[in-house]
Design an enzyme around this catalytic site. Structure first.
Site, PDB file in Angstrom:
ATOM      1  N   ASN A   9       0.880  -1.157   0.011  1.00 14.26           N
ATOM      2  CA  ASN A   9       0.122  -0.089   0.053  1.00 14.26           C
ATOM      3  C   ASN A   9       0.800   1.306  -0.054  1.00 14.26           C
ATOM      4  O   ASN A   9       1.298   1.393   0.938  1.00 14.26           O
ATOM      5  CB  ASN A   9      -1.021   0.022   1.279  1.00 14.26           C
ATOM      6  CG  ASN A   9      -1.562   1.413   1.425  1.00 14.26           C
ATOM      7  OD1 ASN A   9      -1.959   2.040   0.521  1.00 14.26           O
ATOM      8  ND2 ASN A   9      -2.340   1.364   2.588  1.00 14.26           N
ATOM      9  N   TRP A  10       0.887   1.972  -0.948  1.00  8.09           N
ATOM     10  CA  TRP A  10       1.979   2.937  -1.085  1.00  8.09           C
ATOM     11  C   TRP A  10       1.308   4.218  -0.521  1.00  8.09           C
ATOM     12  O   TRP A  10       1.898   5.306  -0.466  1.00  8.09           O
ATOM     13  CB  TRP A  10       2.258   3.171  -2.825  1.00  8.09           C
ATOM     14  CG  TRP A  10       3.131   2.552  -3.472  1.00  8.09           C
ATOM     15  CD1 TRP A  10       3.761   1.418  -2.692  1.00  8.09           C
ATOM     16  CD2 TRP A  10       3.729   2.592  -4.734  1.00  8.09           C
ATOM     17  NE1 TRP A  10       4.544   0.727  -3.624  1.00  8.09           N
ATOM     18  CE2 TRP A  10       4.776   1.418  -4.733  1.00  8.09           C
ATOM     19  CE3 TRP A  10       3.693   3.388  -5.549  1.00  8.09           C
ATOM     20  CZ2 TRP A  10       5.306   1.262  -6.083  1.00  8.09           C
ATOM     21  CZ3 TRP A  10       4.446   3.171  -6.801  1.00  8.09           C
ATOM     22  CH2 TRP A  10       5.367   2.126  -6.958  1.00  8.09           C
ATOM     23  N   LYS A  11      -0.016   4.269  -0.147  1.00  3.07           N
ATOM     24  CA  LYS A  11      -0.532   5.364   0.462  1.00  3.07           C
ATOM     25  C   LYS A  11      -0.260   6.562  -0.557  1.00  3.07           C
ATOM     26  O   LYS A  11      -0.390   6.452  -1.823  1.00  3.07           O
ATOM     27  CB  LYS A  11      -0.353   5.740   1.794  1.00  3.07           C
ATOM     28  CG  LYS A  11      -0.283   4.394   2.561  1.00  3.07           C
ATOM     29  CD  LYS A  11       0.002   4.605   4.094  1.00  3.07           C
ATOM     30  CE  LYS A  11      -0.081   3.196   4.884  1.00  3.07           C
ATOM     31  NZ  LYS A  11       0.015   3.373   6.156  1.00  3.07           N
ATOM     32  N   HIS A  93      -9.526   0.924   4.771  1.00  2.00           N
ATOM     33  CA  HIS A  93      -8.147   1.248   5.481  1.00  2.00           C
ATOM     34  C   HIS A  93      -8.293   2.078   6.895  1.00  2.00           C
ATOM     35  O   HIS A  93      -9.392   3.241   6.729  1.00  2.00           O
ATOM     36  CB  HIS A  93      -7.016   1.732   4.488  1.00  2.00           C
ATOM     37  CG  HIS A  93      -5.950   2.001   5.357  1.00  2.00           C
ATOM     38  ND1 HIS A  93      -5.457   2.853   6.260  1.00  2.00           N
ATOM     39  CD2 HIS A  93      -4.756   1.000   5.183  1.00  2.00           C
ATOM     40  CE1 HIS A  93      -4.193   2.474   6.561  1.00  2.00           C
ATOM     41  NE2 HIS A  93      -3.720   1.492   5.986  1.00  2.00           N
ATOM     42  N   GLU A  95      -6.957   4.443   7.915  1.00  2.00           N
ATOM     43  CA  GLU A  95      -6.574   5.939   7.868  1.00  2.00           C
ATOM     44  C   GLU A  95      -8.075   6.590   7.046  1.00  2.00           C
ATOM     45  O   GLU A  95      -8.006   7.988   7.398  1.00  2.00           O
ATOM     46  CB  GLU A  95      -5.478   6.209   6.980  1.00  2.00           C
ATOM     47  CG  GLU A  95      -4.137   5.943   7.647  1.00  2.00           C
ATOM     48  CD  GLU A  95      -2.881   5.640   6.881  1.00  2.00           C
ATOM     49  OE1 GLU A  95      -3.015   5.610   5.486  1.00  2.00           O
ATOM     50  OE2 GLU A  95      -1.949   4.759   7.380  1.00  2.00           O
ATOM     51  N   GLU A 163      -5.434  -4.945  10.713  1.00  2.00           N
ATOM     52  CA  GLU A 163      -4.226  -4.148  11.005  1.00  2.00           C
ATOM     53  C   GLU A 163      -4.505  -3.405  12.102  1.00  2.00           C
ATOM     54  O   GLU A 163      -5.196  -2.584  11.887  1.00  2.00           O
ATOM     55  CB  GLU A 163      -4.107  -2.986   9.504  1.00  2.00           C
ATOM     56  CG  GLU A 163      -4.097  -3.887   8.383  1.00  2.00           C
ATOM     57  CD  GLU A 163      -3.397  -2.463   7.298  1.00  2.00           C
ATOM     58  OE1 GLU A 163      -2.090  -2.825   6.973  1.00  2.00           O
ATOM     59  OE2 GLU A 163      -4.069  -1.462   7.132  1.00  2.00           O
ATOM     60  N   GLY A 169       2.567   2.111  10.661  1.00  2.00           N
ATOM     61  CA  GLY A 169       3.520   3.172  10.831  1.00  2.00           C
ATOM     62  C   GLY A 169       4.486   3.437  12.087  1.00  2.00           C
ATOM     63  O   GLY A 169       4.958   4.602  12.108  1.00  2.00           O
ATOM     64  N   SER A 208       3.499  -2.433  10.138  1.00  2.00           N
ATOM     65  CA  SER A 208       4.833  -2.396  10.365  1.00  2.00           C
ATOM     66  C   SER A 208       5.648  -3.681  10.139  1.00  2.00           C
ATOM     67  O   SER A 208       6.597  -4.031  10.816  1.00  2.00           O
ATOM     68  CB  SER A 208       5.157  -2.216  12.277  1.00  2.00           C
ATOM     69  OG  SER A 208       4.686  -0.781  12.347  1.00  2.00           O
ATOM     70  N   GLY A 229       2.750  -1.256   4.329  1.00  2.00           N
ATOM     71  CA  GLY A 229       2.658   0.056   3.933  1.00  2.00           C
ATOM     72  C   GLY A 229       4.273   0.790   3.602  1.00  2.00           C
ATOM     73  O   GLY A 229       4.905   0.520   2.454  1.00  2.00           O
ATOM     74  N   GLY A 230       4.920   1.110   4.558  1.00  5.12           N
ATOM     75  CA  GLY A 230       6.440   1.975   4.385  1.00  5.12           C
ATOM     76  C   GLY A 230       7.231   0.985   3.460  1.00  5.12           C
ATOM     77  O   GLY A 230       8.018   1.282   2.762  1.00  5.12           O
TER      78      GLY A 230
HETATM   79  P1  PGA Z   1       2.961   0.169   7.524  1.00  5.59           P
HETATM   80  O1  PGA Z   1       1.428   0.490   6.948  1.00  5.59           O
HETATM   81  O2  PGA Z   1       3.408  -1.081   6.973  1.00  5.59           O
HETATM   82  O3  PGA Z   1       3.637   1.424   6.999  1.00  5.59           O
HETATM   83  O4  PGA Z   1       2.838   0.200   8.956  1.00  5.59           O
HETATM   84  C1  PGA Z   1       0.521  -0.558   6.708  1.00  5.59           C
HETATM   85  C2  PGA Z   1      -0.726  -0.328   6.164  1.00  5.59           C
HETATM   86  O5  PGA Z   1      -1.138   1.112   6.539  1.00  5.59           O
HETATM   87  O6  PGA Z   1      -1.519  -1.034   5.605  1.00  5.59           O
END
Ligand code: PGA
Length: 248
Positions: A9-11, A93, A95, A163, A169, A208, A229-230
């Protein structure tokens, strides 16, 4: 036997130049040992699909609207995503649940719209730190699963991602026991609701996931892969995660 999946997930990150990573992943993982999905921002979907071609990397979006079309400025419909060649879409998600007030019901509607357009929704659920500390994690997550996932879902039309919000993050992850406990509960609920298809629905862990912790997470029962994500923003980080998944 569920096919493993590593989804990135590149956000709100990435650029046309960042799509070079798809070439790197395609050549490093041409053995097709597990499903690999990259979810870039919407403006890159078409170019990402062109770049991925028929190789091992599939493309997904990060959200879709529940409606087929209409006066929804700034939104994108599932059919529009499908038209780019993308095959997946992340829904619900945390967010988006937090920032845009997406509810379980709206996540369910978006996920059903995705399925109706031939996309596979990756439905995200997970508890907050306060809910975890209050001992409410399992009931919260199970209620989210029940209300966010459309009726009639199958192993081919649904992926679920657990998640924990406090792990996204932050560099923190639950204990392997906690991950295993949640995934076992989710599996039991999916089987209770969907019967044999519930055994086929992939359950990803997200929050993470890094090259250094991927193998132990993937060794946990009922973890069928990860939503990353990251660490999905560079092939140097994402590729070892995919390799750990393939070896699990
Ligand atoms: P993260 O994000 O791997 O940077 O913790 C995961 C996500 O939000 O899908």
């Amino acid at each position: 036997m569920r096919r493993k999946m590593a989804a990135g997930n590149w956000k709100m990150n990435g650029s046309a130049a960042a799509l070079d990573m798809i070439d790197a992943l395609s050549s490093a993982h041409s053995d097709n040992a597990c499903d690999i999905v990259i979810c870039p921002p919407a403006h890159l979907l078409t170019a990402a699909c062109d770049r991925a071609g028929n190789g091992p990397v599939a493309i997904g979006a990060q959200n879709c609207h529940a409606a087929e079309k209409g006066a929804h400025t700034g939104d994108i419909a599932a059919a529009m995503i499908a038209e780019t060649g993308a095959r997946y879409v992340i829904t619900g998600h945390s967010e988006r649940r937090e920032t845009y007030g997406e509810t379980d019901a709206s996540v369910c509607d978006r996920s059903a719209a995705a399925q109706a357009s031939g996309l596979v929704p990756v439905v995200c659920i997970g508890e907050s730190l306060a809910q975890r500390e209050a001992g409410e994690a399992l009931p919260v997550i199970r209620a989210q699963l029940a209300a966010s996932v459309p009726d009639g879902s199958t192993g081919d039309t649904l992926v679920v991602a657990y998640e924990p919000i406090w792990a996204i993050g932050t560099g923190k992850i639950p204990t392997l026991e906690q991950i295993g406990e949640v995934h076992a509960a989710l599996r039991a609920d999916l089987v209770a609701r969907f019967g044999a298809e519930g055994e086929k629905i992939r359950l990803l862990y997200g929050g993470s996931v890094k090259p250094g912790n991927a193998a132990e997470i993937f060794g946990t029962a009922d973890v069928d892969g990860a939503l990353v994500g990251g660490a999905s923003l560079s092939a140097d980080d994402f590729s070892p995660i995919i390799a750990a998944l393939a070896a699990s």
